[in-house]
Design an enzyme around this catalytic site. Structure first.
Site, PDB file in Angstrom:
ATOM      1  CG  ASP A 185      45.170  -7.210  10.940  1.00 38.14           C
ATOM      2  OD1 ASP A 185      46.275  -7.117  10.389  1.00 38.14           O
ATOM      3  OD2 ASP A 185      44.216  -6.459  10.672  1.00 38.14           O
ATOM      4  CG  ASP A 203      40.189  -4.891  10.651  1.00 40.56           C
ATOM      5  OD1 ASP A 203      41.274  -5.453  10.434  1.00 40.56           O
ATOM      6  OD2 ASP A 203      39.938  -3.736  10.280  1.00 40.56           O
ATOM      7  CG  ASP A 252      42.947  -9.882   9.236  1.00 45.88           C
ATOM      8  OD1 ASP A 252      44.170 -10.002   9.056  1.00 45.88           O
ATOM      9  OD2 ASP A 252      42.386  -8.796   9.471  1.00 45.88           O
TER      10      ASP A 252
END
Length: 1211
Positions: A426, A869, A873
Site C-alpha cells: 500500500d 496499514d 488492505d
C-alpha cells in the site's frame, strides 16, 4: 435559533462547496418510496434499542471476534487440526495398536510421545488464539457516549452498543458502529471524517446530516426523539447506501453522505450525534473482512511430500518384512524345535503363514515407525515459537516514537519470510507518513529554495562515495554542483545541517531571497506578492489559533494545502480568519513597510477533484478587483494559459522537470483578472448549474467552470516533498538489491502515486513508463481489445529494447485493471508486469488489491508478501502468502488480519533480509537433519529384523527408543533451528544478495533433501554392519564371552547418538554455550541415563541392569567401535563440505572465510569490493538511480572535455 454549545458563525460548507451534492428533498408520501423486498429488509427504530432485543428485529451485537476458537470449540477443532497431519494420524493408529499383543513395543512407548507432541502443539494454538482474543477485548471494551434515556448520555463499552442507540462521538474518536449522522457541532450539520482505515486516503471526507435533524444538537433534544430507518441489508460496499428515514410523518431519502462508517475517525469537528444502523459483524468494515485463511509455508507443504515418501518406504519395507516372515514361518519354523512349533498362535502359525504374515505386517508398520519423525512437528512448533519470540524482542525492530515492537502474530510462516519474491505494498501510511513539506518554488521563471529533498541528499551521499566520480570532479574543476550542493566540499555538512535544524512541520524551505521580506527588493516583487497571496487565499482550510505559539495551525483537506498555508505564513502572509464569505490574511511584509490585514471576499470556490486536477477561487480584493486564483497540475494549467500569460513558461517547465527528478510533487499557480460584467454573466450560468437537480448537475458545473478557468496568466509553481516514512527509500533500495520485486497498490490518484514512486526511487528520470489506460468507449469488447493491444505493444517494446540499462515501469489505474484482471487478459497482463522493473496500480479498490495479489501468487507460483496499514488492505494481506500490517497510530484492522506486524515500513528490511534469511536456513537445515537422523536410526531396526529372520524383535530397549527423539536428539536440533546463524545480522544487511538463497530454495530443494536422506542411509548401514561384524565373533567380556543382544543394541545405540550429534555439530556455523551444552550434553545424558537405568531393579531395567558399569564401560571394544563408527559416518559429509568450500563455494562460505581470517578488518578495500558485488541486478532503488545519474554526468563531462579539447586543438 442555535442552541447553547452549538458553534455559531462557522461556515456553511454546503453553500461553499460547489460540487457537493445538494441536500435531499423530502420524498412525496405517495408512490412506492418504501424500501422492501430482498436486500432491503432492515428496519431500525431510532432511540428505541429495546425493540431490537427480540426477533424479528434482533440484530447482531456490536461484539466482534477474530479468533479461531472459543471455549466450546477449542478441544474438538484443535484435535481435528492436529490429526489432519498424516504423521499424527499414523502415530494415533500405532498407539491404539500398541495396546494389542501384536505390538513390538510397550503401550507407554507409543502413547507418551504422541500425547506430548499433540499436547504441546495444542498449547501453542491456544496461546496464539489468546493473543487474537486479547486484541478483540481491547476493541470491544472501548468506551462510547450513548444515550441512556431522559436526555442523559453515559459511557458504555462498544460491545454493548445496540442497533437504534443514539451515540455522541467527539473529535478524534473512532465511530463504534455504522451510524446515521443526525447533527454536528456546526450549524449546518457538516462534519469531517477521516476514512484512512477504510480506503487508505488521508484527505478528509465531508459528511452532512439531514436538515430535519439539525435541531438534535444536545442531550435534552433526544428525550422524545423517535424515527424509523428502512434501508439495505448488511453488505460490504463502502461507497453506497440506500435507505429512507421516517420522521415527523415525512420520509427522507438517505445516501452515503449521511452515513458514518465504523473505524473511520471524526476530525476537525468537536462532536456529532448519530444513530446506530449496523453493529458488529453487520458493519461495512467487518463485512469487508474475511476469515483469516489457514496459511502454510512452502517448506511445510513440501515436508508433507517427504513424509509421504517416507511412509511409502515404511510400507514397502514392512511388506518385505511380512513376506519374509511368512516364508520363514512356513519353511523354517517347523525345523526350529526350540520355538515349539506345535504350540503356536495365529501370530506365528506354520500352517497359516499368510495370516501370520498379515499380523506381522501390522507389527512391522509399528516397529519401523521411527522412520516417520513424530517429534518433528513439535520440534518445529517449539523452534518457530522461539523464532517468533526473537522477532518480537528484536530491539532493532522497535519504534521508539510510538513505542511499538514488531509482532509475529503467527509463527507458522517464519521461514516463508526468507523466500519472498514479490512485495505488494500500500502507499498511504505504509510508504508515506502523510506529511508534506514545502521545499522549493518557481516564481516568474526563477527557482527558489536551495534545500535538498531526501532523494537528492541520498543521491549526493552515494555519489560522493563513488571514487571515480570524485576524481572526475577534482580534475574537471571545483565549481561543479549537483542540485545546489557542492559535491566536493559541502555534502556531508549540508546533510548534517538538514538533520540538526529544528524543522517547522510542513516547511523545509531554505532561501534568504524570499525570507524575512527580502523579496521586496527583488525586480519581480509584484509576481512574488501575487504568488504568496495565491498560496494564502486559494484553499478550503480552517485556521485554528495555537495558544502556546500564538500562530495559526490549519485544518486542511489535504496535506498539500496545509503545507502551502504554513509556507505562506512563514513568508509573512498568515491566513488567520475565514468567514462565510471571506478570508483574512495578515501581511507582515508590505511595500509601505507596515503590516496590514487584508480581506478577500470569496465569491465562488471551484473544488479540486481527480478529474479536474485543479482548484480555483474567485475573490474580490479590497480595491474591488475580481480575481480568479487557480492552482493545479502542470498539464492542465499550461493548456489554459493565454497567449500573454506564457512569459515564463519555458523556464517554469525546466524547473518543474528538475523538481520532478528530485522526487517532489508539483503544482502550477496562475491567475486571471475579471471584469464585473463578465463575472456577473458567468455567475448567473453557474448558479443555474448549481441549482440543477439530477444526474446532469455535475457535468453542467464542470462545463461552466471550464468557461471561467481559461486565458490564465502563469505566476509560478510549487514543489512539496511528500514525506516518506523514515528509511523507506533505503529499505526499498536494500530490498531491491536482495532481488525482491516491489509493486505499489494504492487507492490514490495516479499523479500522487507516480510522485511517491519517484520519491522512493521505484521510478526515476529516464525510466520508460508504460501507461495502460482505458478509452471512453462504452463497448465492453472494444475496451478489452484496446487494453489487450496496449499490453501486447508494451510487451513487444520491452523485448525489442537493446539498452542493457533501460528500465520500464508499468502504471495502470483501477478502471483499466478491472479489465486486465479478467480471464482473457490476466495472463498477458501478468507477463508484462513481471517484465517491468516497477509496477504501480492506482485508484484500486480493496477487492482489486486482493485480486492482484492472488494473480501474482498463483500466476508466478512464487511467494508474495503484502504490506499495508488500513482496513482497505485487509483483503490483500490475507490473500498473500505473508501478510504484514503496519501498527502505526491509526486503527488495527490491518494488524489484526496480518501474520506479522511492524511499526514502520523500514523495518521490513530487517524482518526479511535478517530474520527471513535466518529462519529459512534454520528450518530447512533442521528438517533435513531430522529426516537424516530418523532414517539412520529407523533403518537399523529393519536391518536387525532381516538379520534375525524377520522376527519382529527390536534390538533396542523400549526406553532407548522413547528417549531418542524426545530427549537425546531433540535439544541439539532445537538449538539448530532457533540459534543457527550462517552470518551475523550486520553481514546480512551488508550482503543483501545472500537473501536469494531463500527464493532459489538452495537449502531445501530435492537434491539437498535426497543428499541428507542418502547420508542417513549410509550412516545406518555403517553403524549396523560395522557393529555386527565387530561383535559377531569377538570376545566382549573379560572372561572371553561374546556380547549379548542387549550389549550389541546399547553399543549400536551409542554409535547412533554420537554420530547424529557430531553431524549436527559439523552442520552448525554459529556456536554459543547453549549449542555446546545441548549437543555434548545430549551425549552425556545418554551415558547418565544408561547409568541410572542400569541401577534400577532388574524387574524394570531387564537386560540393561548394570549394563554400563559391568558390560560396556570395561570393554575396550565398545569404545573402539564407537570411535570407529563416528569417524566413518561423518567422513563423507566432511569430504563434501571441503570440496564445495574449495571449488564451488556459496556466498556465505566466502563471507565466513573472510570473517574467519579477519580480512574485513585488515583489508577494508576487499570487504567493500565484496559487499558491492553482493547485490542482485536490479533497476529500481537509490543505488541504481545514482548509478544512472553518474552515467549521465560522466557523459556530459566527456562531451564538455571533448568540446574543450577540440577548441584547443583548433587553436
Amino acid at each position: 435559533m442555535s442552541r447553547p454549545g452549538r458553534i455559531r458563525g462557522k461556515l456553511r460548507w454546503s453553500n461553499l462547496y460547489t460540487f457537493s451534492c445538494i441536500r435531499p428533498h423530502v420524498l412525496e408520501s405517495e408512490g412506492g418510496h418504501s424500501l422492501q423486498g430482498p436486500g432491503f429488509s432492515r428496519v431500525v427504530y431510532c432511540n428505541e434499542p429495546r425493540l431490537h432485543r427480540r426477533a424479528p428485529l434482533k440484530y447482531p451485537s456490536n461484539y466482534i471476534s477474530t479468533t479461531k476458537y472459543n471455549c466450546i470449540t477449542f478441544l474438538p477443532k484443535a484435535i481435528f487440526e492436529q490429526f489432519r497431519r498424516v504423521a499424527n494420524m499414523y502415530f494415533l493408529l500405532a498407539a491404539i495398536l500398541s495396546l494389542t499383543p501384536i505390538a513390538p513395543f510397550s503401550a507407554v512407548s507409543m502413547i507418551a510421545p504422541l500425547a506430548f507432541v499433540v499436547g504441546l502443539s495444542m498449547a501453542k494454538e491456544a496461546l496464539e488464539d489468546w493473543r487474537r482474543f486479547y486484541q478483540d477485548i481491547k476493541v470491544n471494551t472501548r468506551k462510547a457516549n450513548v444515550h441512556g434515556g431522559d436526555g442523559k448520555f453515559c459511557h458504555r463499552a462498544w460491545q454493548k452498543i445496540q442497533v437504534g442507540d443514539v451515540v455522541k462521538v467527539e473529535k478524534n474518536q473512532f465511530f463504534p458502529a455504522d451510524l446515521l449522522l443526525l447533527s454536528s457541532s456546526y450549524d449546518d450539520g457538516i462534519c469531517y471524517v477521516e476514512t484512512m482505515n477504510l480506503d487508505g486516503e488521508t484527505n478528509l471526507k465531508i459528511k452532512r446530516s439531514l436538515e430535519v435533524t439539525l435541531p438534535l444538537d444536545e442531550g435534552d433534544a433526544f428525550k422524545e426523539f423517535k424515527g424509523t430507518i428502512r434501508c439495505e441489508d448488511p453488505n460490504p460496499s463502502l461507497y453506497t447506501f440506500v435507505g429512507n428515514f421516517e420522521y415527523d410523518r415525512q420520509i427522507y431519502a438517505l445516501d452515503p453522505t449521511q452515513i458514518l462508517l465504523r473505524d473511520s475517525k471524526l476530525r476537525n469537528t468537536p462532536y456529532v450525534y448519530g444513530v446506530v444502523i449496523f453493529t458488529g459483524h453487520d458493519s461495512k468494515v467487518m463485512q469487508n473482512s474475511t476469515k483469516s485463511p489457514s496459511k502454510r509455508s512452502r517448506i511445510e507443504r513440501k515436508m508433507d511430500y517427504i513424509i509421504y515418501i517416507l511412509f511409502t518406504i515404511l510400507v514397502l519395507i514392512s511388506l518385505v518384512s511380512s513376506i519374509g516372515f511368512a516364508v520363514k514361518t512356513k519353511f523354517g519354523m517347523p525345523n526350529w524345535w526350540y520355538l515349539q512349533p506345535q504350540n503356536t498362535t495365529n501370530l506365528y502359525d506354520p500352517t497359516r503363514p499368510i495370516l501370520s504374515g498379515i499380523f506381522h505386517l501390522v507389527t512391522a508398520l509399528i516397529l519401523y515407525g521411527y522412520l516417520i519423525p513424530i517429534s518433528l512437528y513439535v520440534s518445529i512448533e517449539v523452534v518457530k515459537v522461539m523464532q517468533a519470540m526473537f522477532i518480537n524482542q528484536d530491539i532493532q525492530l522497535y519504534d521508539e516514537e510510538i513505542g511499538k515492537p514488531a509482532r509475529a502474530r503467527t509463527s507458522n510462516l517464519n521461514e516463508e519470510l526468507g523466500q519472498v519474491d514479490t512485495i505488494l505494498s500500500d502507499k498511504t501510511g505504509t510508504l508515506t507518513c502523510n506529511q508534506m513539506d514545502f521545499l522549493k518554488c518557481c516564481i516568474a521563471g526563477i527557482s527558489y529554495g536551495v534545500g535538498s529533498s531526501e532523494v537528492e541528499i541520498a543521491a549526493e551521499k552515494l555519489m560522493a562515495m563513488d571514487r571515480s566520480s570524485v576524481d572526475m570532479w577534482e580534475n574537471g574543476g571545483r565549481d561543479f554542483r549537483v542540485s545546489g550542493i557542492e559535491l566536493e566540499y559541502g555534502i556531508i555538512p549540508k546533510v548534517e545541517k538538514a538533520q540538526k535544524q529544528n524543522m517547522i512541520k510542513g516547511f523545509n524551505f531554505e532561501d534568504d531571497r524570499l525570507m524575512s521580506g527580502n523579496w521586496l527588493k527583488a525586480p519581480d516583487a509584484d509576481a512574488i506578492l501575487l504568488f504568496l497571496r495565491i498560496l494564502a487565499v486559494c484553499h478550503t482550510a480552517i485556521p485554528e489559533l495555537n495558544e502556546e505559539t500564538g500562530s495559526f495551525n490549519y485544518e486542511a483537506e489535504s496535506p498539500d494545502e496545509g503545507a502551502f498555508l504554513v509556507a505562506a505564513r512563514e513568508f509573512g502572509f498568515e491566513f488567520c480568519k475565514r468567514t462565510q464569505s471571506s478570508v483574512v490574511i495578515k501581511e507582515k511584509f508590505t511595500f509601505s513597510g507596515e503590516p496590514i490585514e487584508r480581506e478577500f471576499k470569496i465569491l465562488n470556490l471551484l473544488e479540486f477533484n481527480s478529474k479536474r486536477k485543479r482548484m480555483s477561487v474567485i475573490v474580490r480584493d479590497q480595491d474591488g478587483q475580481i480575481l480568479l486564483l487557480c492552482k493545479g497540475a502542470d498539464s492542465i494549467i499550461f493548456e489554459r494559459l493565454s497567449k500573454n500569460g506564457r512569459a515564463h513558461e519555458e523556464e517554469t517547465i525546466k524547473h518543474l522537470n528538475e523538481y520532478g527528478e528530485a522526487g517532489l510533487r508539483t503544482l502550477v499557480l496562475a491567475y486571471r483578472k475579471l471584469e464585473e460584467s463578465e463575472y456577473s454573466d458567468w455567475n448567473d450560468e453557474f448558479n443555474k448549474a448549481k441549482n440543477t437537480v439530477g444526474a446532469e448537475r455535475e457535468g453542467l458545473l464542470e462545463r461552466v467552470a471550464d468557461l471561467m478557468e481559461k486565458d490564465l496568466v502563469l505566476v509560478g509553481a510549487t514543489a512539496v516533498e511528500d514525506k516518506l516514512q523514515k528509511g523507506v527509500p533505503q529499505c526499498i533500495d536494500k530490498l531491491a538489491q536482495a532481488g525482491l520485486k516491489i509493486w505499489v497498490l494504492t487507492g490514490d490518484k495516479m499523479e500522487t502515486a507516480i510522485n511517491i514512486g519517484y520519491a522512493c526511487s521505484l521510478l526515476r528520470q529516464g525510466m520508460k513508463q508504460i501507461l495502460v489506460s482505458t478509452t471512453n468507449e462504452d463497448d465492453h469488447k472494444e475496451m478489452k481489445d484496446n487494453i489487450l493491444m496496449q499490453i501486447t505493444n508494451a510487451s513487444q517494446r520491452i523485448k525489442l529494447e537493446k539498452d542493457p540499462h533501460a528500465a520500464f515501469a508499468l502504471i495502470i489505474d483501477g478502471k483499466t485493471l478491472a479489465y486486465a484482471l479478467e480471464d482473457e487478459l490476466k495472463v498477458q497482463f501478468l507477463e508484462l508486469a513481471v517484465d517491468c522493473a516497477s509496477v504501480i496500480c492506482c485508484r484500486v479498490s480493496p477487492m482489486q488489491k486482493a485480486l492482484v495479489t492472488r494473480l501474482v501468487k498463483e500466476g508466478t507460483g512464487k511467494t508474495t508478501l503484502a504490506i499495508g496499514d488500513g482496513a482497505n488492505d485487509v483483503g490483500m494481506i490475507q490473500e498473500a502468502d505473508i501478510g504484514v500490517g503496519i501498527s502505526g497510530v491509526e486503527g488495527m484492522q490491518a494488524v489484526m488480519a496480518s501474520d506479522f506486524s511492524i511499526a514502520q515500513f523500514r523495518f521490513l528490511e530487517r524482518l526479511l533480509v535478517v530474520h527471513g534469511h535466518w529462519c529459512y536456513k534454520r528450518i530447512a537445515q533442521m528438517i533435513c537433519y531430522f529426516f537424516y537422523k530418523n532414517i539412520a536410526f529407523g533403518l537399523t531396526l529393519f536391518y536387525f529384523e532381516a538379520y534375525t529372520s524377520f522376527s519382529g524383535q527390536s534390538i533396542y530397549d523400549d526406553w532407548y527408543m522413547i528417549l531418542f527423539n524426545v530427549i537425546l536428539t531433540s535439544l541439539p536440533v532445537i538449538s539448530l533451528g532457533a540459534l543457527e546463524q550462517d552470518v551475523s545480522s550486520e553481514v546480512c544487511l551488508q550482503f543483501p544478495a545472500l537473501y536469494q538463497q531463500g527464493p532459489r530454495n538452495l537449502f531445501f530443494d530435492w537434491s539437498r533433501i535426497c543428499g541428507w536422506m542418502a547420508n542417513g542411509l549410509y550412516t545406518s548401514l555403517i553403524i549396523f554392519f560395522l557393529n555386527i561384524s565387530i561383535f559377531s565373533d569377538q570376545a566382549f567380556h573379560a572372561g572371553g564371552q561374546t556380547a549379548d543382544m542387549s550389549s550389541v543394541g546399547a553399543t549400536m545405540f551409542t554409535c547412533i547418538v554420537w554420530a547424529v550429534n557430531c553431524q549436527i555439530a559439523l552442520t552448525m556455523s554459529h556456536f554459543t554455550w547453549i549449542q555446546y551444552l545441548f549437543v555434548w550434553g545430549s551425549v552425556g545424558t545418554w551415558y547418565f541415563f544408561l547409568l541410572i537405568y542400569g541401577m534400577t531393579s532388574p524387574t524394570f531395567s531387564g537386560d540393561a541392569h548394570r549394563i554400563l558399569t559391568e558390560a560396556l564401560a570395561p570393554a575396550p571394544i565398545y569404545w573402539g567401535a564407537t570411535l570407529l563408527a563416528i569417524v566413518t559416518c561423518n567422513l563423507p559429509y566432511l569430504a563434501n563440505v571441503s570440496f564445495q568450500r574449495s571449488f564451488n563455494p556459496l556466498d556465505h562460505h566466502i563471507i565466513q572465510e573472510i570473517k574467519h581470517y579477519k580480512k574485513d578488518i585488515e583489508d577494508q578495500h576487499m570487504w567493500t569490493r565484496e559487499s558491492s558485488k553482493a547485490r542482485q541486478k536490479t533497476k529500481i532503488g537509490f543505488t541504481v538511480r545514482v548509478e544512472a545519474k553518474i552515467r549521465q554526468l560522466k557523459g556530459k563531462m566527456q562531451k564538455k572535455y571533448s568540446t574543450v579539447s577540440n577548441h584547443s586543438g583548433g587553436s
